[in-house]
Design a protein around this motif. Sequence first.
Motif, PDB file in Angstrom:
ATOM      1  N   UNK B  45      -8.984  -6.501   0.467  1.00 37.12           N
ATOM      2  CA  UNK B  45      -9.090  -5.115   0.930  1.00 37.12           C
ATOM      3  C   UNK B  45     -10.503  -4.586   0.750  1.00 37.12           C
ATOM      4  N   UNK B  46     -10.991  -3.865   1.756  1.00 34.83           N
ATOM      5  CA  UNK B  46     -12.277  -3.195   1.637  1.00 34.83           C
ATOM      6  C   UNK B  46     -12.128  -1.802   2.233  1.00 34.83           C
ATOM      7  N   UNK B  47     -12.578  -0.801   1.509  1.00 38.53           N
ATOM      8  CA  UNK B  47     -12.470   0.574   2.019  1.00 38.53           C
ATOM      9  C   UNK B  47     -13.841   1.227   2.063  1.00 38.53           C
ATOM     10  N   UNK B  48     -14.103   1.964   3.114  1.00 36.10           N
ATOM     11  CA  UNK B  48     -15.363   2.695   3.251  1.00 36.10           C
ATOM     12  C   UNK B  48     -15.126   4.011   3.959  1.00 36.10           C
ATOM     13  N   UNK B  49     -16.081   4.945   3.845  1.00 38.88           N
ATOM     14  CA  UNK B  49     -15.931   6.237   4.502  1.00 38.88           C
ATOM     15  C   UNK B  49     -16.792   6.269   5.758  1.00 38.88           C
ATOM     16  N   UNK B  58      -7.973  -4.827   5.735  1.00 39.37           N
ATOM     17  CA  UNK B  58      -7.247  -5.835   4.958  1.00 39.37           C
ATOM     18  C   UNK B  58      -7.229  -7.110   5.783  1.00 39.37           C
ATOM     19  N   UNK B  59      -7.865  -8.140   5.248  1.00 39.23           N
ATOM     20  CA  UNK B  59      -8.011  -9.347   6.063  1.00 39.23           C
ATOM     21  C   UNK B  59      -7.804 -10.593   5.225  1.00 39.23           C
ATOM     22  N   UNK B  60      -7.265 -11.614   5.852  1.00 36.08           N
ATOM     23  CA  UNK B  60      -7.071 -12.907   5.215  1.00 36.08           C
ATOM     24  C   UNK B  60      -7.392 -14.008   6.202  1.00 36.08           C
ATOM     25  N   UNK B  66     -12.574 -14.080   3.283  1.00 34.03           N
ATOM     26  CA  UNK B  66     -12.213 -12.767   3.822  1.00 34.03           C
ATOM     27  C   UNK B  66     -13.262 -11.708   3.511  1.00 34.03           C
ATOM     28  N   UNK B  67     -14.073 -11.947   2.474  1.00 33.05           N
ATOM     29  CA  UNK B  67     -15.135 -11.002   2.135  1.00 33.05           C
ATOM     30  C   UNK B  67     -16.152 -10.946   3.267  1.00 33.05           C
ATOM     31  N   UNK B  68     -16.480 -12.126   3.803  1.00 35.91           N
ATOM     32  CA  UNK B  68     -17.420 -12.197   4.922  1.00 35.91           C
ATOM     33  C   UNK B  68     -16.854 -11.470   6.134  1.00 35.91           C
ATOM     34  N   UNK B  69     -15.557 -11.682   6.387  1.00 32.85           N
ATOM     35  CA  UNK B  69     -14.919 -11.051   7.543  1.00 32.85           C
ATOM     36  C   UNK B  69     -14.892  -9.527   7.392  1.00 32.85           C
TER      37      UNK B  69
END
Lengths: 115, 349
Positions: B45-49, B58-60, B66-69
Amino acid sequence: MRFLGKLDWLIIVILILTSIILFIPRRQSATIAEIYHDGRLVMTVDLRVDSQFNLEGMKIAVSGGRISVVDSDCPDRICVNQGAIDRPGMPIVCVPNRILIKIPAGYTQLDAITQ
Amino acid sequence: MHQLSKRNIASFLKGRIFFYGILLIAAAAILTYLFLREKPVEYYDRTGYYLGTYVTVRVGSKTISPVVLADAAMKEIARIDEKFGSRGSGTIARLNATGQADDLDQETVFLIKSALEVAENTGGAFDPTLFTLTTLWGFDDADSEKRVPLDSEIASALAKTGYRRVELDENEMAVRLPEGLTLDLGGIAKGYAVDLAIARIKSLDPQATGFIDAGGDIGVIGPKYGDRPWIVGIRDPRGKSVQDVIEYIYLYDGAVATSGDYERFFIVDGIRYHHILDPKTGNPSRSGVISATVINKSAMLADAYATAAFVMGKDPGITFLPRYGTLVFLVMEDRSTFKSPGFEVYQQK
């Protein structure tokens, strides 16, 4: 002297028990129930919130994560006698009112909310 | 008592060694299998404003980190925020200041074209030229003063709207706005950012799964673990908490967006004035709808059609929207609900 002694049997039993415990699927607690009328999904009910409502002459209640039909105008009242359900597999059915209440199997966890 | 002979002891030991040997090999085989078998994808999960809201990716993936994606997706969303966001000093701001632009890039032309297309398809219920009105009511910014304008003010602001008056020349990549008209792509930029971020992730790994949630505009990258739907709740427009859900849908692909009168509003004399303005009257839309949810292949279109569905109302309004690949779920003022035929397909797993 037998082929396997008492100790051997003990080890075997422990091994079998351990593997059974490991392979029992972890039960998810259901969070929603679906209500179908005439085969069409008409309502989705949150089981985490206690509530009571009327639908097609039936009084349906959610309490403590379980859903049940508490009263119905149908003649045989089989649905009322089915009691409360809280897990997939056994739906509450009312044939005269053409109502089916079931808890969907498996993944019932909410992923996102559209707003 | 039984006397053990040497032969008995030997065969007894042999049997045991044989028995435990098999047990050991079986255990080793099972462990190897568990270790080597395909593991379920882990989601990151990565969240930004961005674009005035919280965006969650949310990616797998089985092949790429998934961090790169998520990084690539967020970069794309940040770029759209910069280019089309309300704070941006990009093309649209310049266009609105000067009334014309003839150096548009393909992306801007595509966005303007899409906005005008939805406006056309919905008989103007979605209109990307309402910014003057929005500002008048104070819905352009959270800090703006919110008030009920005078009828004369609304009438003069309405004169500065109308999507039909936007002149877009696709071949020349140019657009002209008549005096006073302003173009506002905020209504579709958020959804477009979601679509683009999904496309970016798919270009890196076509098998990637997950979803992107931009303030309730949700686009699916791929089904959960490859074969399960993402379970999306539709917010209860009069719920006590944001987590109160009125319905559930199951999404394997496509996108969903909701427009509700609870997002931005103020109450004067017991009347709720919300931010979804009716392009015909210049007032908050009074179609009896308090929340409109739309499923579409594209998050951009879902976003725009949700606004339109809110304004158009139940009957005959949204009845023709399925023609544009759009399924609608409405919550009315009395909290009754309405579904387009076919919407229930998304309520089955």
